[in-house]
Design a protein around this motif. Sequence first.
Motif, short mmCIF file in Angstrom:
data_model
loop_
_atom_site.label_atom_id
_atom_site.label_comp_id
_atom_site.label_asym_id
_atom_site.label_seq_id
_atom_site.Cartn_x
_atom_site.Cartn_y
_atom_site.Cartn_z
N VAL A 218 0.82 -1.24 -0.04
CA VAL A 218 -0.22 -0.03 -0.03
C VAL A 218 0.85 1.42 0.08
CG1 VAL A 218 -1.81 1.39 1.32
CG2 VAL A 218 -1.96 -1.26 1.24
N SER A 219 2.04 1.35 0.98
CA SER A 219 2.65 2.58 1.07
C SER A 219 3.40 2.81 -0.21
CB SER A 219 3.57 2.50 2.18
OG SER A 219 4.62 1.26 2.01
N LYS A 220 3.94 1.70 -0.94
CA LYS A 220 4.63 1.89 -2.25
C LYS A 220 3.67 2.44 -3.18
CE LYS A 220 8.05 -1.84 -1.91
NZ LYS A 220 8.73 -3.15 -1.87
N LYS A 221 2.37 1.99 -3.45
CA LYS A 221 1.53 2.67 -4.30
C LYS A 221 1.30 3.98 -3.89
CE LYS A 221 -1.24 1.24 -7.08
NZ LYS A 221 -1.41 1.16 -8.59
N LEU A 222 1.10 4.45 -2.85
CA LEU A 222 0.86 5.80 -2.48
C LEU A 222 2.33 6.67 -2.49
CD1 LEU A 222 -0.65 5.20 1.01
CD2 LEU A 222 -1.71 6.41 -0.71
N GLY A 223 3.38 5.90 -2.94
CA GLY A 223 4.59 6.73 -3.03
C GLY A 223 5.25 7.32 -1.71
N ILE A 224 4.94 6.62 -0.75
CA ILE A 224 5.73 6.92 0.41
C ILE A 224 6.48 6.05 1.41
CG2 ILE A 224 3.66 8.42 0.86
CD1 ILE A 224 2.40 6.53 3.01
#
Length: 246
Positions: free
Chosen positions: A137-143
Amino acid sequence: MNIISSVEPHAHVSSPESRRFSHVDTWIFDLDNTLYPHTSRVWPQVDERITLYIANLFGIDGLSARSLQKYFYHKYGTTLRALIDEYDIDPYDFLDFAHDIDHTDIELNASLGEAIEKLPGRKLILTNGSRKHAENVSKKLGIFDHFEDVFDIAAANFVPKPDRRAYEMFLEKHAVEPSRSAMFEDIAKNLVVPHELGMTTTLIVPKTVDPFREEFEQEAVKTPHIDHITNDLADFLRDCVVSARP
């Protein structure tokens, strides 16, 4: 107080007595419904997968499985904890099944990434989900690259928030001083222990009511254990945290 999304598009609420952020050097974030909006359709999918897991496990219909799932959730804090304690299931199989979701609707959140990057000090994710789920999830958010580590439910020996033991294990593993920390979370009861331990607490509520979550999970509750409330995390971090620091 009602959900502050009904007040204005970018609402922040802080009481005069609330703890501030000038002393904070460790920033702790919950994952689900905290780092992404409900329009990302992450949690509804996880919730449906949990229901399906229960239906398959007990050989029951969807409505019965849903009812049992909610009973487990309210009694144990998480369905997983109930299934471990009462039925000795393999927690890793459960987590893999529950988090096997479509990430298509998760959008890159550049403003959130910039705001987190500017926070001085360490940044950590503390979640009742799995490490793999948090990373996806955080990779998709770019964070994802802004965080030092993820402390997941397995790291907590499958003891979920809001159990004090989960926070204590997190603090010990990462050598975190709670009095110099800030916790961001979407469920009010999960901020009780962090505040008792000395953290500055911020409750994240949705901008619009999420039909897939229970009402108590979305309430902008004004209680002494919640220092700040916002319905826009990126905006709050930028305008109320970073800009307010000396």
